[in-house]
Write an enzyme that holds these catalytic residues in place. Structure first.
Site, PDB file in Angstrom:
ATOM      1  N   CYS A   1       0.858  -1.183   0.000  1.00  0.00           N
ATOM      2  CA  CYS A   1       0.000   0.000   0.000  1.00  0.00           C
ATOM      3  C   CYS A   1       0.895   1.235   0.000  1.00  0.00           C
ATOM      4  O   CYS A   1       2.109   1.131  -0.146  1.00  0.00           O
ATOM      5  CB  CYS A   1      -0.954  -0.004   1.187  1.00  0.00           C
ATOM      6  SG  CYS A   1      -0.162   0.192   2.797  1.00  0.00           S
ATOM      7  N   ASP A   2       0.308   2.387   0.168  1.00  0.00           N
ATOM      8  CA  ASP A   2       1.055   3.630   0.016  1.00  0.00           C
ATOM      9  C   ASP A   2       2.130   3.783   1.082  1.00  0.00           C
ATOM     10  O   ASP A   2       3.290   4.030   0.777  1.00  0.00           O
ATOM     11  CB  ASP A   2       0.087   4.809   0.055  1.00  0.00           C
ATOM     12  CG  ASP A   2       0.694   6.067  -0.532  1.00  0.00           C
ATOM     13  OD1 ASP A   2       1.254   5.983  -1.638  1.00  0.00           O
ATOM     14  OD2 ASP A   2       0.599   7.121   0.105  1.00  0.00           O
TER      15      ASP A   2
END
EC number: 2.7.1.197
Length: 512
Positions: free
Chosen positions: A425-426
């Site tokens: 994810c980010d």
């Protein structure tokens, strides 16, 4: 390129910048918390005053934390070698300004020196005589570290002093004019489009550290992290919501308030855009309350969980902390309740709102997707083969890139040699960790014990990754980071039908 595509491109670049800042700060939050505990417990007005142990606080915020941030920034650019020289060079900025925590200087020096080290090696290594590799490698790093340490001392330090002075004066002006709550007008909407990383870690954390070092605490740590406004929104949905939004709001409230993962309430706001008013007024109320009571934290409250707030609250100010969270939640709840009671039911459902948030952010939300359990799959690709120009253009077209990699067709891949699955994810922390934990449990129940499941940030994916699972709007970035891996896109990070398809494929390959 159309104007809409250009805006999306700019938005993604801004979000990527915020993600990079977050990748420097977030891995070091543990060090911030350790420093905060030492400062809160052992200083003169702490819980257990101890003059000897209190002397640890100063060197930690002056030297340790900036060096860790610089190392993280350099390592993001050029692995361990970049991190070591980045930390070395940052000493120049730190020593030049020993009375100011040089977090901002470290965030600049770290990536810069890491990039310079990378370019230096690219220039020197092909020209290094055989047998002299160690000599050239060590001396090139040492000489660059020497030059950048001097540059940090003589050039960057005065610049940082000027910038920190301007920012500090601006914050002080807002505080003295009692206008600091107005910052919430920018911060609360920015959270919805995922600019909070750039704001919180790029501005509030370094400024807050400077204030905390001088005054013992900082209100800036509370501006973005207060869980009250989001809780108010979710409480309003629990009472006045309908359908899926109402039933999912209970679990979302627990994840948000206790887990500190704020993005889970963003779709609820986007379902009714008027609720932006509620979160803004709730945020302003929290900041105003803390400003009036003189409350602040000694270290960043990350994640923005009520549990973290309780642990970080300074001695004698626990009630002030509770008041700020409670009033922020109350105002947000009342305004949201009025909006929901006296405005029309939106046509947009929770799933559409989640998709809108993800589109606005330019990335899929890894936790908010728990709110929906859609089984949507894109239409089967009609033309499987493409010409060279289509393939080359896919780098600029995320959808084409995903089609080329069959990211939504789990059955299209060979899983014979897979022994490691990575959730990306980010920021590579809360949401991807939850997804990885969920898949590990599925593997355990299915009797699949020879496959490791981990999580990481997109920009830290290893080049030899085998199978990467991401939210759809993040998959194009993951593919560019690890083009040789199998990539699976999911619409619902924590509840996707593709996990069952993956389990079935892994079982088949295991039996074969």
């Amino acid at each position: 390129m159309s104007q809409t595509e250009e805006k999306k491109g700019i938005g993604r670049r801004v979000q990527a910048f915020g993600s990079f800042l977050s990748s420097m700060i977030m891995p070091n939050i543990g060090a911030f918390i350790a420093w905060g505990f030492i400062a809160a417990i052992f200083i003169d007005n702490g819980w257990l005053p101890n003059k000897d142990l209190a002397t640890l606080a100063g060197p930690m915020i002056t030297y340790l934390i900036p060096l860790l941030i610089a190392f993280s920034g350099g390592r993001l650019i050029y692995d361990l070698r970049g991190g070591i020289i980045a930390a070395t060079a940052t000493m120049g900025v730190i020593v030049a300004l020993p009375d100011t925590p040089m977090l901002l200087g470290a965030m600049i020096m770290g990536p810069l020196v890491g990039w310079l080290m990378k370019k230096t090696d690219q220039l020197i290594q092909p020209r290094t005589p055989q047998g002299f590799e160690m000599l050239f490698n060590n001396f090139s790093a040492g000489i660059l570290g020497f030059i950048m340490t001097i540059a940090g001392f003589k050039i960057l330090a005065p610049l940082m002093k000027f910038i920190m002075h301007i920012l500090s004066v601006a914050v002080e002006a807002l505080v003295h004019a009692h206008l600091l709550p107005l910052v919430s007008i920018l911060v609360e909407p920015a959270k919805i489009v995922f600019l909070n990383n750039a704001i919180n870690h790029g501005v509030f954390t370094p400024l807050g550290a400077d204030q905390a070092a001088k005054a013992g605490q900082s209100i800036l740590y509370t501006i973005e992290s207060n869980p009250g406004p989001g809780l108010g929104i979710l409480l309003a949905y629990m009472i006045f919501g309908k359908g899926t939004a109402k039933t999912t709001s209970y679990g979302a409230g627990i994840i948000h308030f206790l887990g500190g993962i704020h993005e889970i309430y963003f779709p609820y706001v986007l379902m009714r855009p008027l609720l932006f008013i509620a979160v803004i007024l709730g945020g302003m109320t929290g900041v105003a309350t803390y400003q009036a009571t003189g409350f602040g934290f000694k270290s960043p409250a990350s994640p923005g969980s009520f549990i973290v707030y309780c642990l970080n609250a300074p001695r004698g100010e626990f009630l002030h902390m509770l008041l700020g969270v409670f009033l922020a939640a109350l105002v947000s709840f009342v305004v949201a309740a009025l909006i929901m009671k006296f405005t029309r039911e939106p046509k947009q459902d929770l799933e559409a709102a989640t998709a809108q948030m993800e589109n606005t952010k330019g990335k899929k939300s890894s936790v908010a997707s728990k709110l929906v359990s859609s089984d949507k799959n894109v239409n089967t690709e009609e033309n499987a083969s493409g010409n060279v120009s289509e393939t080359s253009s896919s780098d600029d077209d995320p959808e084409a890139l995903l089609d080329n990699y069959n990211t939504e067709d789990v059955d299209a891949h060979n899983y014979n040699n897979i022994n490691h699955v990575i959730f990306a994810c980010d920021a590579g922390m809360g949401s991807s960790a939850m997804g990885a934990s969920m898949l590990r449990n599925k593997f355990k129940k299915a009797g699949i014990n020879d496959i490791t499941v981990t999580n990481t940030a997109i920009n830290q994916l290893p080049k030899d990754a085998q199978l990467v699972i991401t939210q759809k709007k993040l998959t194009d970035r993951a593919i560019k980071q690890t083009p040789n891996a199998i990539h699976i896109s999911v619409d619902n990070f924590l509840n996707s039908p593709r996990y069952e398809e993956l389990l079935n494929n892994l079982k088949k390959d295991d039996q074969a």
